[in-house]
Design an enzyme around this catalytic site. Structure first.
Site, PDB file in Angstrom:
ATOM      1  N   ARG A 164       0.872  -1.183   0.000  1.00  0.00           N
ATOM      2  CA  ARG A 164       0.000   0.000   0.000  1.00  0.00           C
ATOM      3  C   ARG A 164       0.899   1.219   0.000  1.00  0.00           C
ATOM      4  O   ARG A 164       1.663   1.437   0.948  1.00  0.00           O
ATOM      5  CB  ARG A 164      -0.928   0.023   1.220  1.00  0.00           C
ATOM      6  CG  ARG A 164      -1.657   1.341   1.365  1.00  0.00           C
ATOM      7  CD  ARG A 164      -2.740   1.354   2.418  1.00  0.00           C
ATOM      8  NE  ARG A 164      -3.915   0.649   1.953  1.00  0.00           N
ATOM      9  CZ  ARG A 164      -5.125   0.770   2.512  1.00  0.00           C
ATOM     10  NH1 ARG A 164      -5.307   1.577   3.542  1.00  0.00           N
ATOM     11  NH2 ARG A 164      -6.149   0.089   2.056  1.00  0.00           N
ATOM     12  N   HIS A 198      -7.558   0.845  -6.459  1.00  0.00           N
ATOM     13  CA  HIS A 198      -7.770   0.013  -5.254  1.00  0.00           C
ATOM     14  C   HIS A 198      -8.496  -1.258  -5.731  1.00  0.00           C
ATOM     15  O   HIS A 198      -9.686  -1.457  -5.436  1.00  0.00           O
ATOM     16  CB  HIS A 198      -8.592   0.797  -4.239  1.00  0.00           C
ATOM     17  CG  HIS A 198      -8.534   0.268  -2.848  1.00  0.00           C
ATOM     18  ND1 HIS A 198      -7.755  -0.830  -2.485  1.00  0.00           N
ATOM     19  CD2 HIS A 198      -9.166   0.664  -1.702  1.00  0.00           C
ATOM     20  CE1 HIS A 198      -7.906  -1.056  -1.194  1.00  0.00           C
ATOM     21  NE2 HIS A 198      -8.752  -0.181  -0.703  1.00  0.00           N
ATOM     22  N   GLN A 237     -10.518  -3.710  -3.478  1.00  0.00           N
ATOM     23  CA  GLN A 237     -11.781  -3.134  -3.002  1.00  0.00           C
ATOM     24  C   GLN A 237     -12.897  -3.380  -4.033  1.00  0.00           C
ATOM     25  O   GLN A 237     -14.006  -3.788  -3.686  1.00  0.00           O
ATOM     26  CB  GLN A 237     -11.598  -1.617  -2.768  1.00  0.00           C
ATOM     27  CG  GLN A 237     -12.855  -0.910  -2.308  1.00  0.00           C
ATOM     28  CD  GLN A 237     -13.296  -1.325  -0.911  1.00  0.00           C
ATOM     29  OE1 GLN A 237     -12.522  -1.296   0.025  1.00  0.00           O
ATOM     30  NE2 GLN A 237     -14.558  -1.728  -0.765  1.00  0.00           N
ATOM     31  N   ASP A 263     -17.591   7.625  -1.130  1.00  0.00           N
ATOM     32  CA  ASP A 263     -16.296   7.456  -0.470  1.00  0.00           C
ATOM     33  C   ASP A 263     -15.957   8.778   0.234  1.00  0.00           C
ATOM     34  O   ASP A 263     -16.597   9.799  -0.028  1.00  0.00           O
ATOM     35  CB  ASP A 263     -15.250   7.116  -1.559  1.00  0.00           C
ATOM     36  CG  ASP A 263     -13.909   6.705  -1.005  1.00  0.00           C
ATOM     37  OD1 ASP A 263     -13.778   6.575   0.224  1.00  0.00           O
ATOM     38  OD2 ASP A 263     -12.981   6.513  -1.807  1.00  0.00           O
ATOM     39  N   CYS A 266     -16.643   2.044   0.742  1.00  0.00           N
ATOM     40  CA  CYS A 266     -15.451   1.227   0.994  1.00  0.00           C
ATOM     41  C   CYS A 266     -15.000   1.293   2.455  1.00  0.00           C
ATOM     42  O   CYS A 266     -14.291   0.406   2.925  1.00  0.00           O
ATOM     43  CB  CYS A 266     -14.321   1.657   0.072  1.00  0.00           C
ATOM     44  SG  CYS A 266     -14.001   3.426   0.166  1.00  0.00           S
ATOM     45  N   ARG A 297     -13.900  -8.096   1.696  1.00  0.00           N
ATOM     46  CA  ARG A 297     -12.493  -7.794   1.391  1.00  0.00           C
ATOM     47  C   ARG A 297     -11.638  -9.032   1.660  1.00  0.00           C
ATOM     48  O   ARG A 297     -10.707  -9.342   0.923  1.00  0.00           O
ATOM     49  CB  ARG A 297     -11.985  -6.635   2.269  1.00  0.00           C
ATOM     50  CG  ARG A 297     -12.690  -5.297   2.087  1.00  0.00           C
ATOM     51  CD  ARG A 297     -12.484  -4.709   0.711  1.00  0.00           C
ATOM     52  NE  ARG A 297     -11.103  -4.684   0.310  1.00  0.00           N
ATOM     53  CZ  ARG A 297     -10.167  -3.833   0.786  1.00  0.00           C
ATOM     54  NH1 ARG A 297     -10.498  -2.905   1.666  1.00  0.00           N
ATOM     55  NH2 ARG A 297      -8.924  -3.887   0.343  1.00  0.00           N
TER      56      ARG A 297
HETATM   57  N1   CP Z   1     -11.403   0.255   2.341  1.00  0.00           N
HETATM   58  C1   CP Z   1     -10.140   0.173   2.799  1.00  0.00           C
HETATM   59  O1   CP Z   1      -9.187   0.042   2.025  1.00  0.00           O
HETATM   60  O2   CP Z   1     -10.021   0.219   4.146  1.00  0.00           O
HETATM   61  P1   CP Z   1      -8.629   0.358   4.944  1.00  0.00           P
HETATM   62  O3   CP Z   1      -8.045   1.687   4.553  1.00  0.00           O
HETATM   63  O4   CP Z   1      -9.014   0.274   6.383  1.00  0.00           O
HETATM   64  O5   CP Z   1      -7.743  -0.771   4.520  1.00  0.00           O
END
Ligand code: CP
Length: 335
Positions: free
Chosen positions: A108, A135, A138, A236, A277, A322
């Site tokens: 990430r 992402h 997601q 979001d 998300c 997820r």
């Molecule tokens: N939706 C998502 O990626 O959540 P986090 O940032 O908690 O991983």
């Protein structure tokens, strides 16, 4: 359906065919069923993965950790504060070291281009846990959630309310085009504080794919038009991870008309669901939520608390998914 994705990276959904995405979704549903019935599935025993997080996470980190442990793998979590990554050692060098020790690497970070370079050097599958641009894990979880609700998703309409460009909306744009789902981005045209539009190349590629798959991509500022016939209303946070806190004021002004409220939900199809998300600013029970309330007098942002907590909301099912989808990605690429 069984396809061979062994050894592949999972960097963005544009790299995968419709059939490959369908395969990952089926695998995700299969893994969810195994988990629900308590059936062991330690198919990757003896393998080890490492999770590199340059930004904070709850869902993604936990989904990778639990998914990997369910598959029988060992997991190491590294953040910039507890490793040399970023400060004394470049991400590329870190990846080359870790590729010699681990069977797979989750990352990430920020820039998709840097991430793709890292993947080239790692020598083992690398999975995108979120970049500025995409992402993809997601989006897989989002479609699994839609399928659980509606069955076949072809020809359905997903409307994303808020600013156009973002890693979640970008990935939804791609996956909808690939799977024949009508996608609508409903939000303001301009944003004085920075670019808010889809990358023209990504958009053009998705328009080509959507045409092939018999679905549409709609971009509109008009809320009535955007949510009409929608089966899913998605939103979001208004200021994404790593973006400047200074953006809050302008984003609140720009995006407040696009808050998902019961009135907005009522304009969508009967039976429409709400998705997000997460994390979400739907109340003031967070540090940032409380600060925003104090500074700007806004107690809920991209979604009202009423919608977030409503029967139409699928946000926690989506969060659970997820894990099942990330497990499918790890298994498919490592088996
Ligand atoms: N939706 C998502 O990626 O959540 P986090 O940032 O908690 O991983």
């Amino acid at each position: 359906m069984s396809l061979n994705l062994s050894g592949r990276h999972f960097l963005k959904l544009l790299d995968f065919t419709t059939e490959e995405i369908e395969y990952l979704l089926q695998l995700s549903a299969d893994f969810k069923a195994l988990k629900r019935t308590g059936t062991p599935h330690r198919y990757l025993e003896g393998k080890n993965i490492v999770l590199l997080f340059e930004k904070t996470s709850t869902r993604t980190r936990c989904a990778f950790e639990v998914g990997a442990m369910d598959l029988g793998m060992g997991v190491t979590y590294l953040d910039p504060g507890s490793s040399q990554m970023g400060k004394k050692e470049s991400i590329e060098d870190t990846a080359r070291v870790l590729g010699r020790m681990y069977d797979g690497i989750e990352y990430r970070g920020s820039d998709q281009e840097i991430f793709e370079e890292l993947a080239e050097k790692a020598g083992v599958p690398v999975w995108n846990g979120l970049t500025n641009e995409f992402h993809p894990t997601q989006a897989l979880a989002d479609i699994l959630t839609m399928r659980e609700e509606f069955g076949d998703t072809k020809g359905m309409k997903l409307t994303y309310l808020g600013k156009e460009q973002g890693n979640v909306s970008d990935s939804l744009l791609v996956i909808c085009a690939k799977l024949g789902i009508n996608f609508c981005s409903c939000g303001p045209k301009g944003d004085a504080e920075g670019a808010t539009h889809f990358d023209p190349e990504v958009l053009a590629e998705c328009q080509r794919i959507a045409a092939e798959n018999g679905c549409t991509i709609q971009l509109t500022e008009d809320i009535d038009e955007g949510v009409r016939d929608a089966d899913v209303i998605y939103t979001d946070v208004w200021v994404g991870m790593g973006q400047s806190e200074d953006l809050w004021k302008s984003r609140i002004e720009l995006l407040s008309p696009y808050r998902v409220t019961p009135e907005v939900m009522a304009k969508a199809n009967p039976g429409a669901i709400f998705m997000h998300c997460l994390p979400s600013f739907h109340d003031t029970n967070t540090t940032i939520g409380a600060e925003i309330a104090e500074k700007f007098g806004v107690t809920e942002m991209e979604v009202s608390d009423e919608v977030f907590e409503s029967k139409q909301s699928r946000v926690f099912q989506e969060a659970e998914n997820r894990m099942h989808t990330i497990k499918a990605v790890m298994y498919a690429t490592l088996k």
